[in-house]
Each structure stands twice: as structure tokens, then as C-alpha cells.
Design a protein around this motif. Structure first.
Motif, PDB file in Angstrom:
ATOM      1  N   THR A 188      -1.511   4.177  -2.695  1.00 18.39           N
ATOM      2  CA  THR A 188      -1.700   2.793  -2.284  1.00 18.39           C
ATOM      3  C   THR A 188      -0.543   2.380  -1.392  1.00 18.39           C
ATOM      4  OG1 THR A 188      -2.851   2.252  -4.349  1.00 18.39           O
ATOM      5  CG2 THR A 188      -1.978   0.414  -3.069  1.00 18.39           C
ATOM      6  N   ARG A 206      -5.711   3.925   1.070  1.00 15.81           N
ATOM      7  CA  ARG A 206      -6.010   2.657   0.414  1.00 15.81           C
ATOM      8  C   ARG A 206      -4.916   1.674   0.830  1.00 15.81           C
ATOM      9  NH1 ARG A 206      -5.205   0.259  -5.012  1.00 15.81           N
ATOM     10  NH2 ARG A 206      -7.063  -1.013  -5.478  1.00 15.81           N
ATOM     11  N   PHE A 235      -7.514  -5.635  -0.060  1.00 15.83           N
ATOM     12  CA  PHE A 235      -7.882  -4.299   0.386  1.00 15.83           C
ATOM     13  C   PHE A 235      -9.183  -4.416   1.184  1.00 15.83           C
ATOM     14  CE2 PHE A 235      -5.418  -3.560  -3.460  1.00 15.83           C
ATOM     15  CZ  PHE A 235      -4.567  -2.538  -3.078  1.00 15.83           C
TER      16      PHE A 235
END
Length: 336
Positions: free
Chosen positions: A316, A64, A53
């Protein structure tokens, strides 16, 4: 185009979605045991690519984002995984013959040489000179075809001798299963809501999706096609393979006619396919350079482009940076 029995409430659907596929499911010819075997057998130089990330990237994209970098290997693309797994089944003295827009030809050339095999690659005249030179560096005999019939010529050439085998990127199960190792590695980072994968011939997304469906069934699988290379989208929408001449800077996604076997896998394994235009990919390439310090070719940045321009679900989101064999003309203007 919605599929009546599987589409969600249309009030929640991104209106820019090109086609919604019938997934989820796993009724395909791709084998989980073979994907697992590929994780052990393919050349380590292609395995365990970086994934992480990046806060600067996430802030710019407003999400994200887990990126998996498939450019840090001798081919500068993910294609070596599937080509290596395929080449392992070829007998001594075999000549592998393929048609390619560039990266698959490199992969066939590299893996054939590493196995003591020969490679003959048919390409369209005017191919990215970086990819052309690298195929030859890896030992392939390259045939430049100027009439747009490079696949037909490759098949004819392969049929002239028994030791020649025509390999087709989107058709071969071993290629998709080798590419599926990307999905195996990706899931080691933890839960992911949506995985966004660039789509050319479909081997990468179907191989990854086969593994992810079995081990993280709630994860959404989204394919990304170039708006100027709409053959896969058009074919999925129409229910049959359709020829559409590509017009895009994303040569890695510039498929003229989809492989029916790949379409069949996508219908079962992929949730939806979105499109991005050339401008969005160029913007994503600049984002990758600015935030990650990575030079990507347009197809390699297509997943980032989709995250930037589409309202994709989940907290995510993961994507694969698939290649960095950028055309010199694009490279010259990338930092501008």
C-alpha cells in the motif's frame, strides 16, 4: 548516494534512487504537540481533504495507491495549511513578506488577508500567469524581479520597516507543522507501507514525516524531486546547501537553493529521495485526468510519477496530490 551506517543491502535498492537519507529519526525542531494543535486551529477550509483508493488508478500504476487530494480548496494546493498556522502568530499591523514560485505566495496572500494583515510577494518575472493573478486576487502586492534575486530583494524589503516580517517556506517551523496535518489525516486511512511526497522546499514532507515517524514508525517516507530541479538532491548528497539553477516544468519544485534547516530535517526524517523527469510528470498528469478526473500541475502529480517509474516498496503506497494551478500552456495540451 548511500549513507554507510543506514543503507540497506544494495541488492534491494532501486538503482534510480537519487539519494538515500539517514532516517528514520525524530530529532528535529518540529513539534508533535504543535502539529496536533494545527489540526484544531487552521482554517477548516484547508482541513480534512479527500483521501481514497481508486481502482482504475491502481490498475494503471500496478499498485494499491491511496491518494490525498489537496487541490479542493481556495488555493488549489496544500500550502494554506502551513501559511495559516504561521499567520496566526503574527501581530496586528504585520506585513508578511515572502519569495515564491507561486503557491506559497498565494497562501501567504490568502491567509494574511483573512487575518487582517498585509502581504508582499516577490516572484521571478515570467511566473505562471494563473498563480500570479491569483496572488493579486487574494490581495498581495506582487513584485516581479527580473534578475533572479527575488529572495534577496524580499529580505531587503522586509528589513526596511519593523512591521515587515520575512517568511521563508522551508525554514519556518510553523509552516512545516501546519503542513504536517496532512500526515495526521493520512494515517486515519489505516496502515500505509510507503508515503511518497513531492519535494520543493521540503516543508510538506518534513511536517508529514515528523508525525508519521512518531505514529507509524515502520512506514517508509520517500521524497520526489524533479530531475530538472536537483538542488535538494545535490545538496543532500554533498552535505551542504548548493545552488543549482532549475530547468523543469514543475515550477512548484523549482528550488534554486535549499534551506539548510529543511535539509537538516530531511536528513533525519526522510528515508530516500528519488527523481522524476518532466515526461514522467506529464504522463502522471494525464493518468490523474483519465482515472481520477483531476487536473494537476506537474509538481502535484510528481508522487504519481514516482510510483509509476520507481520500484517503491510495500503493498500500500500513499501520495499527496499537492496542487492544480497548472500553467495555461500545459493545460491546453493535457488531454492530447
Amino acid at each position: 548516494m548511500p549513507v554507510p551506517d543506514s543503507s540497506p543491502d544494495q541488492s534491494t535498492v532501486d538503482p534510480a534512487i537519487a539519494v538515500r537519507v539517514q532516517g528514520p529519526g525524530d530529532g528535529t525542531d518540529l513539534d508533535l504537540d504543535r502539529i496536533e494543535r494545527a489540526c484544531r486551529e487552521i482554517d477548516p477550509v484547508f482541513r480534512d481533504s479527500p483521501q481514497f483508493f481508486d481502482e482504475n488508478l491502481g490498475a494503471e500504476l500496478g499498485a494499491r495507491v491511496l491518494v490525498k487530494v489537496e487541490t479542493l480548496n481556495p488555493l488549489r494546493s496544500f500550502k494554506g495549511r502551513g501559511a495559516d498556522f504561521l499567520a496566526r502568530s503574527a501581530g496586528p499591523g504585520t506585513t508578511l513578506v515572502c519569495e515564491s514560485t507561486g503557491n506559497f505566495g498565494q497562501a501567504v496572500a490568502y491567509t494574511a488577508r483573512s487575518r487582517g494583515l498585509a502581504a508582499e510577494v516577490f516572484v521571478r518575472t515570467g511566473l505562471n500567469p494563473v498563480k500570479l493573478a491569483r496572488m493579486r486576487t487574494f490581495g498581495a502586492t506582487v513584485h516581479e524581479i527580473d534578475d533572479g534575486r527575488e529572495e534577496e530583494r524580499a529580505r531587503e524589503f522586509a528589513g526596511l520597516r519593523e512591521n515587515r516580517v520575512f517568511v521563508e517556506d522551508g525554514r519556518e517551523t510553523a509552516v512545516a507543522e501546519g503542513a504536517g496535518t496532512v500526515g495526521v489525516e493520512l494515517l486515519t486511512a489505516g496502515p500505509v507501507d510507503t508515503v511518497v511526497v513531492p519535494v520543493g522546499d521540503g516543508a510538506l514532507i518534513t511536517g508529514m514525516a515528523r508525525w508519521i515517524r512518531a505514529h507509524a514508525p515502520t512506514t517508509r517516507i520517500v521524497g520526489v524531486c524533479a530531475e530538472g530541479a536537483s538542488a535538494m538532491v545535490t545538496s543532500l548528497r554533498d552535505g551542504r546547501a548548493r545552488a543549482v539553477e532549475p530547468d523543469t516544468i514543475a515550477e512548484g519544485m523549482a528550488i534554486r537553493v535549499p534551506v539548510p534547516a529543511s535539509m537538516d530535517r530531511m536528513r533525519v526524517l526522510v528515508d530516500e529521495v528519488v527523481e522524476v523527469d518532466d515526461a514522467a510528470m506529464l504522463s502522471a498528469m494525464r493518468t490523474a485526468l483519465r482515472t481520477l478526473g483531476l487536473v494537476l500541475e506537474p509538481a502535484g502529480a510528481a508522487g504519481l510519477a514516482a510510483i509509476a517509474v520507481h520500484d517503491l516498496p510495500g503493498d500500500t503506497v500513499a501520495t499527496v496530490l499537492t496542487g492544480s494551478n497548472i500553467h495555461p500552456d500545459l493545460l491546453a495540451g493535457l488531454a492530447g
